[in-house]
Design a protein around this motif. Sequence first.
Motif, short mmCIF file in Angstrom:
data_model
loop_
_atom_site.label_atom_id
_atom_site.label_comp_id
_atom_site.label_asym_id
_atom_site.label_seq_id
_atom_site.Cartn_x
_atom_site.Cartn_y
_atom_site.Cartn_z
N HIS A 95 45.59 -21.57 21.72
CA HIS A 95 44.91 -21.42 23.01
C HIS A 95 43.94 -22.58 23.16
O HIS A 95 43.09 -22.79 22.30
CB HIS A 95 44.18 -20.08 23.06
CG HIS A 95 45.09 -18.92 22.84
ND1 HIS A 95 45.86 -18.39 23.84
CD2 HIS A 95 45.37 -18.20 21.73
CE1 HIS A 95 46.57 -17.38 23.36
NE2 HIS A 95 46.29 -17.25 22.08
N ARG A 103 45.95 -11.26 30.40
CA ARG A 103 44.95 -11.31 29.33
C ARG A 103 45.60 -10.92 28.02
O ARG A 103 46.50 -10.10 27.97
CB ARG A 103 43.79 -10.36 29.62
CG ARG A 103 43.05 -10.73 30.87
CD ARG A 103 41.67 -10.09 30.85
NE ARG A 103 40.91 -10.42 32.03
CZ ARG A 103 40.25 -11.54 32.21
NH1 ARG A 103 40.25 -12.45 31.29
NH2 ARG A 103 39.58 -11.77 33.32
N GLU A 137 36.93 -24.96 32.09
CA GLU A 137 37.36 -23.56 32.02
C GLU A 137 36.29 -22.68 31.39
O GLU A 137 36.17 -21.51 31.73
CB GLU A 137 38.64 -23.43 31.20
CG GLU A 137 39.86 -23.98 31.87
CD GLU A 137 41.09 -23.83 31.01
OE1 GLU A 137 41.99 -23.09 31.44
OE2 GLU A 137 41.13 -24.39 29.90
N LEU A 138 35.54 -23.24 30.46
CA LEU A 138 34.54 -22.46 29.74
C LEU A 138 33.19 -22.43 30.44
O LEU A 138 32.38 -21.55 30.19
CB LEU A 138 34.37 -23.02 28.32
CG LEU A 138 35.61 -22.99 27.45
CD1 LEU A 138 35.37 -23.78 26.17
CD2 LEU A 138 36.00 -21.55 27.13
N HIS A 184 46.06 -15.40 29.45
CA HIS A 184 47.41 -15.76 29.02
C HIS A 184 48.30 -15.80 30.26
O HIS A 184 48.36 -14.84 31.02
CB HIS A 184 47.92 -14.70 28.04
CG HIS A 184 49.26 -15.02 27.46
ND1 HIS A 184 49.44 -16.02 26.54
CD2 HIS A 184 50.48 -14.49 27.69
CE1 HIS A 184 50.72 -16.08 26.22
NE2 HIS A 184 51.37 -15.17 26.90
N ILE A 196 38.59 -11.51 20.33
CA ILE A 196 38.42 -12.30 21.55
C ILE A 196 39.49 -11.90 22.56
O ILE A 196 40.54 -11.38 22.19
CB ILE A 196 38.49 -13.82 21.28
CG1 ILE A 196 39.87 -14.22 20.76
CG2 ILE A 196 37.39 -14.25 20.33
CD1 ILE A 196 40.07 -15.71 20.69
N THR A 197 39.19 -12.14 23.81
CA THR A 197 40.15 -11.94 24.89
C THR A 197 40.32 -13.28 25.57
O THR A 197 39.34 -13.92 25.96
CB THR A 197 39.65 -10.88 25.88
OG1 THR A 197 39.39 -9.67 25.19
CG2 THR A 197 40.67 -10.63 26.97
N VAL A 198 41.58 -13.72 25.70
CA VAL A 198 41.88 -15.00 26.33
C VAL A 198 42.80 -14.77 27.52
O VAL A 198 43.54 -13.78 27.58
CB VAL A 198 42.55 -15.98 25.34
CG1 VAL A 198 41.64 -16.31 24.20
CG2 VAL A 198 43.86 -15.43 24.82
N PHE A 211 41.15 -24.68 25.63
CA PHE A 211 40.23 -24.52 26.75
C PHE A 211 39.44 -25.81 26.95
O PHE A 211 38.94 -26.39 26.00
CB PHE A 211 39.25 -23.37 26.48
CG PHE A 211 39.91 -22.05 26.29
CD1 PHE A 211 40.24 -21.26 27.38
CD2 PHE A 211 40.23 -21.59 25.02
CE1 PHE A 211 40.86 -20.04 27.20
CE2 PHE A 211 40.86 -20.38 24.83
CZ PHE A 211 41.17 -19.59 25.93
N ARG A 249 37.68 -16.93 31.26
CA ARG A 249 38.81 -17.45 30.50
C ARG A 249 38.75 -17.04 29.03
O ARG A 249 39.77 -16.99 28.36
CB ARG A 249 38.86 -18.97 30.59
CG ARG A 249 39.05 -19.48 31.99
CD ARG A 249 40.39 -19.00 32.55
NE ARG A 249 40.49 -19.16 33.98
CZ ARG A 249 40.90 -20.25 34.57
NH1 ARG A 249 41.24 -21.29 33.89
NH2 ARG A 249 40.95 -20.29 35.88
N LEU A 250 37.55 -16.75 28.53
CA LEU A 250 37.39 -16.42 27.12
C LEU A 250 36.19 -15.50 26.97
O LEU A 250 35.13 -15.77 27.53
CB LEU A 250 37.17 -17.70 26.31
CG LEU A 250 36.86 -17.58 24.83
CD1 LEU A 250 38.04 -16.99 24.07
CD2 LEU A 250 36.50 -18.94 24.25
N SER A 251 36.38 -14.41 26.24
CA SER A 251 35.26 -13.52 25.93
C SER A 251 35.41 -13.04 24.50
O SER A 251 36.51 -13.01 23.95
CB SER A 251 35.20 -12.34 26.91
OG SER A 251 36.36 -11.55 26.82
#
Length: 133
Positions: A110, A75, A116-117, A70, A66-68, A112, A58-60
């Motif tokens: 965003h 993404r 999710e994390l 969506h 960062i990439t979330v 979380f 979900r998050l990086s």
Amino acid sequence: MWRVRRELAVFKILGALVCAGLAVYWYLQGDVRGVVLAVPAAVLVGGMGLRDLLVPVRLSADAQGITVVHGFAGRRQIPWEDIQDVKVDVRRRYGLRSEMLEIDTGDHLHIFSPHELGASPTEVAAALRRRGT
């Protein structure tokens, strides 16, 4: 990289199968009310489980930003300079404490959950702050 725990996705899929089984049982028993309750529950829980299997991360974070996740499975890459604030919203209610990670980009917020994390939002926020500086 923060992801949904695999066990949570499996439990959602199993829950959807149980709801589908109940819908079939109630249909065979002629209980329309049971079917009306079980079918949407199976679809909803199954959809949530499917999303967890298709998009577990979900998050990086990397050097660029960062990439979330969506939408359902899309993404969105967000550069570090576009991130205005990273904070953790902590609430207490009925003796329970809940945390949500909030990443504010100005245009989007965003949010979380710990589920999710797969980690504490406080820890993830600290890691993002360290990485973003």
